[in-house]
Enzyme design. Sequence first.
Site, PDB file in Angstrom:
ATOM      1  N   GLU A 170       0.806  -1.229   0.000  1.00 34.92           N
ATOM      2  CA  GLU A 170       0.000   0.000   0.000  1.00 34.92           C
ATOM      3  C   GLU A 170       0.839   1.279   0.000  1.00 34.92           C
ATOM      4  O   GLU A 170       0.672   2.136   0.876  1.00 34.92           O
ATOM      5  CB  GLU A 170      -0.979  -0.031   1.185  1.00 34.92           C
ATOM      6  CG  GLU A 170      -1.882  -1.252   1.147  1.00 34.92           C
ATOM      7  CD  GLU A 170      -2.799  -1.376   2.360  1.00 34.92           C
ATOM      8  OE1 GLU A 170      -2.795  -0.477   3.217  1.00 34.92           O
ATOM      9  OE2 GLU A 170      -3.533  -2.378   2.422  1.00 34.92           O
ATOM     10  N   ASN A 211       2.200  -4.583  -3.433  1.00 36.01           N
ATOM     11  CA  ASN A 211       0.801  -4.976  -3.205  1.00 36.01           C
ATOM     12  C   ASN A 211      -0.006  -3.728  -2.842  1.00 36.01           C
ATOM     13  O   ASN A 211       0.466  -2.887  -2.072  1.00 36.01           O
ATOM     14  CB  ASN A 211       0.799  -5.975  -2.028  1.00 36.01           C
ATOM     15  CG  ASN A 211      -0.502  -6.704  -1.834  1.00 36.01           C
ATOM     16  OD1 ASN A 211      -1.042  -7.266  -2.785  1.00 36.01           O
ATOM     17  ND2 ASN A 211      -1.017  -6.728  -0.605  1.00 36.01           N
ATOM     18  N   HIS A 247     -10.376  -6.024  -2.747  1.00 38.79           N
ATOM     19  CA  HIS A 247     -11.455  -5.925  -1.754  1.00 38.79           C
ATOM     20  C   HIS A 247     -12.648  -5.264  -2.452  1.00 38.79           C
ATOM     21  O   HIS A 247     -12.783  -4.040  -2.467  1.00 38.79           O
ATOM     22  CB  HIS A 247     -10.987  -5.101  -0.553  1.00 38.79           C
ATOM     23  CG  HIS A 247      -9.887  -5.750   0.214  1.00 38.79           C
ATOM     24  ND1 HIS A 247     -10.057  -6.949   0.873  1.00 38.79           N
ATOM     25  CD2 HIS A 247      -8.596  -5.396   0.417  1.00 38.79           C
ATOM     26  CE1 HIS A 247      -8.910  -7.295   1.461  1.00 38.79           C
ATOM     27  NE2 HIS A 247      -8.019  -6.375   1.193  1.00 38.79           N
ATOM     28  N   GLU A 275      -5.985 -10.559  -1.917  1.00 42.38           N
ATOM     29  CA  GLU A 275      -6.809 -10.448  -0.700  1.00 42.38           C
ATOM     30  C   GLU A 275      -8.296 -10.416  -1.048  1.00 42.38           C
ATOM     31  O   GLU A 275      -9.070  -9.643  -0.475  1.00 42.38           O
ATOM     32  CB  GLU A 275      -6.429  -9.187   0.094  1.00 42.38           C
ATOM     33  CG  GLU A 275      -4.963  -9.116   0.463  1.00 42.38           C
ATOM     34  CD  GLU A 275      -4.591  -7.888   1.280  1.00 42.38           C
ATOM     35  OE1 GLU A 275      -5.490  -7.220   1.834  1.00 42.38           O
ATOM     36  OE2 GLU A 275      -3.392  -7.593   1.364  1.00 42.38           O
ATOM     37  N   ASP A 277     -12.081 -10.372  -1.460  1.00 43.22           N
ATOM     38  CA  ASP A 277     -13.392 -10.536  -0.830  1.00 43.22           C
ATOM     39  C   ASP A 277     -14.364  -9.646  -1.583  1.00 43.22           C
ATOM     40  O   ASP A 277     -13.961  -8.798  -2.378  1.00 43.22           O
ATOM     41  CB  ASP A 277     -13.385 -10.273   0.692  1.00 43.22           C
ATOM     42  CG  ASP A 277     -12.630  -9.042   1.118  1.00 43.22           C
ATOM     43  OD1 ASP A 277     -12.666  -8.037   0.387  1.00 43.22           O
ATOM     44  OD2 ASP A 277     -11.998  -9.083   2.191  1.00 43.22           O
TER      45      ASP A 277
HETATM   46  O1  G3I Z   1      -3.443  -7.645  18.647  1.00 48.10           O
HETATM   47  C1  G3I Z   1      -4.389  -6.694  19.147  1.00 48.10           C
HETATM   48  C2  G3I Z   1      -4.944  -7.145  20.492  1.00 48.10           C
HETATM   49  O2  G3I Z   1      -3.907  -7.189  21.432  1.00 48.10           O
HETATM   50  C3  G3I Z   1      -6.034  -6.173  20.919  1.00 48.10           C
HETATM   51  O3  G3I Z   1      -6.643  -6.663  22.079  1.00 48.10           O
HETATM   52  C4  G3I Z   1      -7.100  -6.055  19.852  1.00 48.10           C
HETATM   53  C5  G3I Z   1      -8.168  -5.023  20.204  1.00 48.10           C
HETATM   54  O4  G3I Z   1      -8.763  -4.474  19.071  1.00 48.10           O
HETATM   55  O5  G3I Z   1      -6.481  -5.636  18.629  1.00 48.10           O
HETATM   56  C6  G3I Z   1      -5.516  -6.563  18.156  1.00 48.10           C
HETATM   57  O6  G3I Z   1      -4.979  -6.075  16.958  1.00 48.10           O
HETATM   58  C7  G3I Z   1      -5.815  -6.183  15.825  1.00 48.10           C
HETATM   59  C8  G3I Z   1      -5.052  -6.947  14.754  1.00 48.10           C
HETATM   60  O7  G3I Z   1      -5.794  -6.992  13.569  1.00 48.10           O
HETATM   61  C9  G3I Z   1      -4.743  -8.379  15.185  1.00 48.10           C
HETATM   62  O8  G3I Z   1      -5.918  -9.092  15.423  1.00 48.10           O
HETATM   63  C10 G3I Z   1      -6.151  -4.793  15.333  1.00 48.10           C
HETATM   64  O9  G3I Z   1      -6.984  -4.140  16.270  1.00 48.10           O
HETATM   65  C11 G3I Z   1      -6.855  -4.885  13.993  1.00 48.10           C
HETATM   66  O10 G3I Z   1      -6.997  -3.565  13.463  1.00 48.10           O
HETATM   67  C12 G3I Z   1      -6.031  -5.707  13.035  1.00 48.10           C
HETATM   68  O11 G3I Z   1      -6.769  -5.776  11.828  1.00 48.10           O
HETATM   69  C13 G3I Z   1      -6.039  -6.281  10.714  1.00 48.10           C
HETATM   70  C14 G3I Z   1      -5.900  -5.192   9.666  1.00 48.10           C
HETATM   71  O12 G3I Z   1      -5.228  -5.735   8.543  1.00 48.10           O
HETATM   72  C15 G3I Z   1      -5.106  -3.996  10.162  1.00 48.10           C
HETATM   73  O13 G3I Z   1      -5.002  -3.074   9.144  1.00 48.10           O
HETATM   74  C16 G3I Z   1      -6.834  -7.427  10.144  1.00 48.10           C
HETATM   75  O14 G3I Z   1      -6.876  -8.486  11.086  1.00 48.10           O
HETATM   76  C17 G3I Z   1      -6.178  -7.894   8.848  1.00 48.10           C
HETATM   77  O15 G3I Z   1      -7.007  -8.850   8.236  1.00 48.10           O
HETATM   78  C18 G3I Z   1      -5.997  -6.710   7.919  1.00 48.10           C
HETATM   79  O16 G3I Z   1      -5.381  -7.112   6.737  1.00 48.10           O
HETATM   80  C19 G3I Z   1      -5.178  -6.093   5.775  1.00 48.10           C
HETATM   81  C20 G3I Z   1      -3.967  -6.468   4.973  1.00 48.10           C
HETATM   82  O17 G3I Z   1      -2.869  -6.699   5.812  1.00 48.10           O
HETATM   83  C21 G3I Z   1      -3.625  -5.378   3.965  1.00 48.10           C
HETATM   84  N1  G3I Z   1      -4.764  -5.076   3.124  1.00 48.10           N
HETATM   85  C22 G3I Z   1      -5.996  -4.777   3.845  1.00 48.10           C
HETATM   86  C23 G3I Z   1      -6.342  -5.912   4.801  1.00 48.10           C
HETATM   87  C24 G3I Z   1      -7.672  -5.679   5.470  1.00 48.10           C
HETATM   88  O18 G3I Z   1      -7.634  -4.563   6.317  1.00 48.10           O
END
Ligand code: G3I
Length: 476
Positions: A170, A211, A247, A275, A277
Amino acid sequence: MSVRTPRLPRPRHAGRAFGAAAFTAVAALAAATLLPTSQAGAAGTTLRSLAEAKGIYFGTAITQSDLNNSALTAIAGSQFGMLTPGNEMKWDTTEPSRGSFNFAPADRIVSFAQANSMRLRGHTLVWHNQLPSWVSGLPAAQVKAAMENHITTEATHYKGKLYAWDVVNEPFNEDGSFRADAFYNAMGSGFVADALRTARAADPNVKLYLNDYNIEGLNPKSDAMYNLVKSLKSQGVPLDGVGFQAHFIAGQLPSTFKANLQRFTALGVNVAITELDDRVQLPATTASLAQQASDYAGVVNTCLAVTGCVGITQWGVGDADSWIPGTFPGYGAATMYDANYRPKPAYTSSATALGAGTGPSPSPTPTAPGGASCKVTGAVNAWNTGLTEDLTLTNTGPSTINGWSLAFTLPAGQTVTGSWNASLTPTTGQIAATSLSYNGTLAPGASASFGFQATHTGNTSLPTVFSLNGTPCATA
Ligand code: G3I
């Protein structure tokens, strides 16, 4: 980016039941389902094997906690041939403080992939998001060394184990300008070439990718990626491919998708859907799931039509694992599997686009005449902020059902607070209602009644689409 669905308060009704129109639509959906559930996991008909027979891969993304979900891992390990860790290879996990590396979470996913003979896409070495604050807080003069050390250490740890790395994720804004993140601010656009060269030095054989999202069609952002790739290739910077996150919103596949992919492959790089969906407005309807199925087929057909498109990865295994509902309130049901890991029409359309049923074996077993082998009737009683819903599931098929799981999407704003004669999980969105010890057996013609209490915020509608163990049910 943020999309919000306007919630239209509906008049409250007592004892509303399904209409004949809903039945007709659901039966049509069932009749259009070519691969019965029983076949979805059968040898020779998995997405993985179908894709590989066409010379591409079909992958998915999982997170560490997904490894505890046996329904999810069973599908991931059989239906998909490529695996991307959803979060575990990102900088905030792998180097949470400077020089202190933690590869244990990602290593678990790598082990799962290896145990299931899956290849791996590494995701991601350099990204503005999920970046620990120590990096963004560095003086500009120290960012290059920190980035190179991060790439070298992580890419060396996984050397020889990955098919590809999303080296830079990104890098662009929507208008095609570079995102002003820690890396660009410290190094200018040259950070991309530096990252790619550093990754290549650490692992000479892994495919190196850039990406991004919203670069699937021809637009200013994909123009910027195109110009970057062209420039990098002309300088001899190591770059093997471009990942298109994809997406999508149901019904909005860009018409220039194929032409755009082709202009990238003409530059001498591979392309991958990384990715995928396809979100729909909740509650999902027969029509929106049919549109989604058409979109998924469109993605598969586009990749197959573009020489140099190496594969497709869906972001998450099922609707319950998707990031969409948390980020786009009111949207969801974005994957090929419902919340109970039953294949949706998008699974069937993808498999069909990959040639399912056209080969010599195995030949598809036709669905029962009329498609559905179950019927659901229901009624809702609502008051200002609450409702109860009574549902009756009838086995209209020729065989006894031993244990049932009825999947449906709860309308937006409804939250389950209690249930009887079935176990419901989760409490919002895509629900699975599962039989209890005493009502799981349904002989042909037999019924089970169950129900639940819920709170609501104005929408007291009944769910419109139900599926039993993966097969849509009639609703009249
Ligand atoms: O690890 C913390 C945890 O300690 C805490 O309690 C919890 C509370 O919200 O958050 C946890 O972190 C989360 C993390 O995922 C791990 O689960 C974050 O809040 C959450 O924002 C994060 O979301 C991820 C997101 O990227 C962040 O931008 C998604 O799971 C993940 O699927 C998503 O993937 C991205 C790709 O990498 C890039 N392209 C877009 C795609 C979708 O957003």
